[in-house]
Design a protein around this motif. Structure first.
Motif, short mmCIF file in Angstrom:
data_model
loop_
_atom_site.label_atom_id
_atom_site.label_comp_id
_atom_site.label_asym_id
_atom_site.label_seq_id
_atom_site.Cartn_x
_atom_site.Cartn_y
_atom_site.Cartn_z
N PRO A 118 46.71 -10.68 22.51
CA PRO A 118 46.31 -9.46 23.22
C PRO A 118 46.20 -9.72 24.72
CG PRO A 118 44.95 -9.80 21.28
CD PRO A 118 45.76 -11.05 21.46
N VAL A 119 46.76 -8.81 25.52
CA VAL A 119 46.76 -8.94 26.97
C VAL A 119 46.03 -7.74 27.57
CG1 VAL A 119 48.18 -8.98 29.04
CG2 VAL A 119 48.87 -10.30 27.05
N THR A 120 45.19 -8.00 28.54
CA THR A 120 44.44 -6.95 29.23
C THR A 120 44.97 -6.80 30.65
OG1 THR A 120 42.43 -7.33 27.94
CG2 THR A 120 42.17 -6.24 30.07
N ILE A 121 45.16 -5.57 31.08
CA ILE A 121 45.49 -5.25 32.47
C ILE A 121 44.38 -4.36 32.99
CG2 ILE A 121 47.15 -4.24 34.06
CD1 ILE A 121 49.32 -4.74 31.99
N SER A 122 43.69 -4.80 34.02
CA SER A 122 42.48 -4.10 34.43
C SER A 122 42.27 -4.16 35.94
CB SER A 122 41.26 -4.70 33.73
OG SER A 122 40.06 -4.09 34.15
N HIS A 123 41.41 -3.26 36.44
CA HIS A 123 41.01 -3.26 37.85
C HIS A 123 39.98 -4.34 38.12
CE1 HIS A 123 37.54 -1.43 35.99
NE2 HIS A 123 36.88 -1.46 37.14
N ALA A 124 39.38 -4.91 37.06
CA ALA A 124 38.24 -5.82 37.24
C ALA A 124 38.16 -6.77 36.05
CB ALA A 124 36.95 -5.04 37.39
N LEU A 169 42.01 -12.78 46.92
CA LEU A 169 42.75 -12.02 45.92
C LEU A 169 41.90 -10.89 45.34
CD1 LEU A 169 44.68 -14.86 44.06
CD2 LEU A 169 45.71 -12.90 45.22
N MET A 170 40.68 -11.24 44.92
CA MET A 170 39.73 -10.24 44.43
C MET A 170 38.36 -10.60 45.00
SD MET A 170 41.15 -9.63 40.52
CE MET A 170 40.50 -7.96 40.39
N THR A 171 37.37 -9.73 44.79
CA THR A 171 36.06 -9.96 45.38
C THR A 171 34.96 -9.62 44.38
OG1 THR A 171 34.65 -9.48 47.31
CG2 THR A 171 35.88 -7.64 46.37
N PHE A 197 28.62 -12.37 37.57
CA PHE A 197 29.93 -12.83 38.02
C PHE A 197 30.99 -11.86 37.51
CE2 PHE A 197 32.86 -16.82 38.42
CZ PHE A 197 33.48 -16.25 39.51
N SER A 198 31.34 -10.90 38.34
CA SER A 198 32.44 -9.98 38.06
C SER A 198 33.29 -9.87 39.31
CB SER A 198 31.93 -8.59 37.67
OG SER A 198 31.26 -8.62 36.43
N ILE A 199 34.58 -9.56 39.13
CA ILE A 199 35.50 -9.46 40.26
C ILE A 199 36.22 -8.12 40.22
CG2 ILE A 199 35.83 -11.93 40.61
CD1 ILE A 199 38.42 -11.67 38.93
N TYR A 200 36.53 -7.62 41.44
CA TYR A 200 37.19 -6.33 41.60
C TYR A 200 38.31 -6.46 42.63
CZ TYR A 200 33.08 -4.62 39.12
OH TYR A 200 32.09 -4.43 38.18
N GLY A 201 39.14 -5.45 42.71
CA GLY A 201 40.36 -5.51 43.49
C GLY A 201 40.16 -5.66 44.98
N VAL A 242 43.04 -7.97 47.74
CA VAL A 242 44.48 -8.17 47.93
C VAL A 242 45.22 -7.83 46.64
CG1 VAL A 242 46.27 -9.91 48.32
CG2 VAL A 242 44.24 -9.85 49.79
N ALA A 243 44.67 -8.23 45.52
CA ALA A 243 45.22 -7.85 44.22
C ALA A 243 44.44 -6.65 43.69
CB ALA A 243 45.14 -9.00 43.24
N ASN A 244 45.15 -5.58 43.34
CA ASN A 244 44.44 -4.39 42.84
C ASN A 244 44.38 -4.33 41.32
OD1 ASN A 244 47.11 -3.84 42.36
ND2 ASN A 244 47.19 -1.95 43.55
N LYS A 245 45.06 -5.27 40.65
CA LYS A 245 45.00 -5.35 39.19
C LYS A 245 45.07 -6.81 38.75
CE LYS A 245 48.48 -2.63 38.29
NZ LYS A 245 49.49 -1.84 37.53
N ILE A 246 44.47 -7.08 37.61
CA ILE A 246 44.50 -8.42 37.04
C ILE A 246 44.97 -8.33 35.59
CG2 ILE A 246 42.04 -8.28 36.40
CD1 ILE A 246 41.84 -11.29 36.92
N GLU A 247 45.80 -9.25 35.18
CA GLU A 247 46.39 -9.25 33.84
C GLU A 247 46.15 -10.61 33.20
OE1 GLU A 247 50.90 -8.75 31.88
OE2 GLU A 247 50.52 -8.25 33.99
N TYR A 248 45.63 -10.61 31.97
CA TYR A 248 45.30 -11.89 31.34
C TYR A 248 45.26 -11.73 29.82
CZ TYR A 248 40.68 -9.67 31.23
OH TYR A 248 39.64 -8.80 31.03
N PRO A 249 45.54 -12.83 29.08
CA PRO A 249 45.46 -12.79 27.62
C PRO A 249 44.04 -13.03 27.14
CG PRO A 249 46.23 -14.92 28.31
CD PRO A 249 46.06 -14.11 29.56
#
Length: 612
Positions: A10-16, A76-78, A85-89, A91-98
């Motif tokens: 499963p892969v997630t594509i998210s703003h955070a 990349l994110m902030t 500990f959470s990150i948001y968009g 330079v990168a506005n989306k993050i994709e990860y398994p």
């Protein structure tokens, strides 16, 4: 947040992304709740720094870099200041990860650009990573040691692949990578420490400066990220200027004179007695204590274990007993501080009581390699007791030393190998002598001859980087989500790497294992348990002599600011706290009128005195 399946994973594509659980802010959030839509842009924020600077490259282990260079770079994110500990968009506005977080893809915002208008692309990210790993400070090699590969998939996508067994924190760790411009650095020496203004992409750029004395950051008026939800209401000042001073006392006088706008007070004596005068009485200069829930870390006397003298845990423990915190707090600090009892103080990460069953499951496999106190005693930093001159603790120290084969001849403590127990405390701040001198007098009663070695700031930095010291005063900060950075603090792989943060030179296989397990913790609960176990082992090995902490910020500032109604839960620091404030022009005019009136009255009184 969208999900799909790739190769059965499963892969997630998210703003955070959150380290554990879900991020607080949804995809359509407008701003962090500790910022304000009422914030005004404009004005100048006047700050102070201590010491000096000779470099605008804070990424390398050379030179003395200027403060707050992070203002000129976007990552990349902030993160947010009201989550562990959470990150948001950014330079990168989306993050994709398994699901297993074995890799991460950052989708770069097409609008992201450097100050010269050049678009940020995936190749800049690859260039940054490789450059920092090859030429940057050793800390980057510790942070990113689990990165196996970094590849630009196309112009706007960059993929980080991680080594098998890497911490699930790694996607968040690499998201904090500042992005450097490849086209700018391709014909320049990145390893050089100099005062050439670098090109960045952040909300500010370097303006005027005077080497070692002043620096001004100018707000980038066409800043590409100004309207991002992670940037709204932040970075409101047109200029941020820094004056450099020799010590805290001079900086405080600069505040009173209006040369500095705001100051975080770190000296309790100054906080208790120094903030007086008409401006404070009339409320133009405000003093305020703001509570926070941030870990306060560990400020302490640090032993350099690379010195053979300090290899003996018993000696380290005995030396610690000679420091009289209660006398120091009462007589020097006006009772302002609490004794620090943990490397993760002021947080749920701090160990307390005896180990729980979950902690014992981590510690028992190493039982024969650990001090028995880890299992049998609750750690408590020494308390001086009712007898004067710290007599109770000094008697305990002498008993420890006698039992370990130390002896005193002609007022000199000797090791079992007949070597004198003498050492230096390396310092650059003369104001701390008032703390160290009573400690030295206590050591003298044990036959230990210690002395202060004062050096200038630049020499101090270089000696720390090269581990050329016996003992230092140092603060080891911690976050709410300890992870990969713990390797650079405690792991033996960092013990002798120049510029690392394992300043004590800890080289302990048990601690190595606990650190490696900690950074792989799957849940918040597991992370807390692992941190408690590590904390106990660090404390009972007496690698440091704990100092003190407070759980609030002591601020003094001119009444020229407005600020959001909500204070960040975990920080009132430079980036997330003060950067959400803004200057109120009406208040500035009021202050100027009051100061002019005060000066006129002072001049009138002086004239009358002369005439009389």
């Amino acid at each position: 947040m969208a999900s799909e399946i790739s190769d059965g994973n499963p892969v997630t594509i998210s703003h955070a992304m959150a380290m554990h659980g879900d991020p607080k802010y949804p995809a359509d959030f407008k701003r962090f709740e500790y910022t304000s839509s009422r914030a005004l842009k404009g004005g100048e924020l006047k700050l102070h720094s201590l010491g000096t600077f000779d470099s605008f490259n804070g990424f390398i282990p050379k030179g003395n870099s200027a403060d707050h260079l992070g203002l000129i770079y976007d990552t990349l994110m902030t993160g947010s200041a009201d989550e562990a500990f959470s990150i948001y968009g950014l330079v990168a506005n989306k993050i994709e990860y398994p699901e297993d977080r074995s890799w991460v893809i950052f989708h770069i915002n097409p609008a992201a650009s450097f100050h010269d208008g050049h678009s940020i692309d995936a190749n800049d990210v690859v260039f940054t990573f490789n450059t920092l790993m090859e030429k940057g400070s050793p800390q980057y090699r510790f942070y990113y040691q689990d990165v196996e590969d970094v590849v630009a998939l196309d112009t706007l996508r960059v993929k980080f692949s991680f080594k098998p067994g890497a911490s699930k924190e790694m996607p968040l760790t690499v998201s904090q990578l500042p992005v450097l411009p490849q086209h700018y650095w391709q014909d320049k020496d990145f390893s050089s420490a100099n005062l050439q203004k670098p090109l960045g992409s952040g909300p500010y750029k370097i303006g005027k400066f005077e080497a070692g004395r002043t620096i001004t950051y100018d707000r980038v008026k066409n800043y590409w990220g100004a309207k991002l939800p992670t940037r709204r209401g932040l970075y409101n000042y047109d200029k941020i200027s820094h004056d450099y001073f020799r010590d805290f006392t001079i900086a405080m006088e600069a505040l009173k004179a209006g040369v500095v706008d705001i100051r975080v007070e770190r000296v309790s004596k100054l906080w208790a007695t120094g903030y007086t005068g008409r401006a404070i009485e009339e409320g133009r200069l405000i003093t305020e204590e703001i509570d926070h829930e941030n870990p306060t870390g560990m400020q302490a006397f640090l032993f350099n274990l690379r010195k053979s003298l300090f290899e003996d845990r018993t000696l380290r423990q005995a030396i610690g007993l000679a420091f009289d915190f209660e006398w120091t707090n009462d007589n020097l600090f006006y009772g302002a501080y609490k004794r620090t009892q943990s490397f993760y103080s002021n947080s749920e990460l701090a160990s307390s009581g005896l180990p729980t069953e979950a902690e014992l499951a981590l510690l028992n496999p190493f039982k024969d390699q650990l001090p028995k106190e880890v299992f049998e005693q609750v750690y408590r930093a020494p308390v001086s007791g009712e007898l004067p001159n710290n007599r109770i603790n000094l008697r305990k120290a002498k008993k420890l030393l006698d039992n370990a084969g130390y002896r005193v001849e002609d007022n000199q403590l000797l090791t079992p190998e007949n070597k004198p127990v003498n050492f230096e405390v390396l310092m650059y701040d003369p104001g701390f002598k008032r703390v160290v001198n009573p400690f030295i007098r206590g050591l003298k009663k044990l036959g230990i001859n210690a002395k202060i070695r004062m050096v200038d700031t630049s020499q101090y930095i270089n000696r720390i980087r090269e581990f050329k010291f016996d003992m230092i005063v140092y603060s080891i900060g911690q976050s709410l989500s300890p992870g990969t950075e713990q390797v650079s603090f405690w792991h033996s792989s960092s013990a002798n790497a120049p510029g690392s943060r394992n300043l004590m030179g800890i080289n302990n296989p048990v601690i190595d294992s606990l650190v490696e397990q900690l950074i792989k913790a799957e849940t918040r609960e597991s992370l807390i348990t692992h941190t408690h176990a590590l904390d106990r082992v660090l404390l009972q090995n007496h690698y440091v002599i704990p100092h003190w902490h407070i759980n609030h910020h002591r601020l003094a500032y001119w009444d020229k600011f407005d600020r959001p109604s909500i204070t960040p839960r975990y920080d009132i620091g430079f980036e997330t706290g003060l950067m959400s404030w803004w200057i109120n022009p009406r208040k500035v005019k009021g202050i100027n009128r009051s100061q002019a009136q005060a000066e006129a009255e002072s001049n009138e009184m002086a004239t009358e005195a002369v005439e009389q």
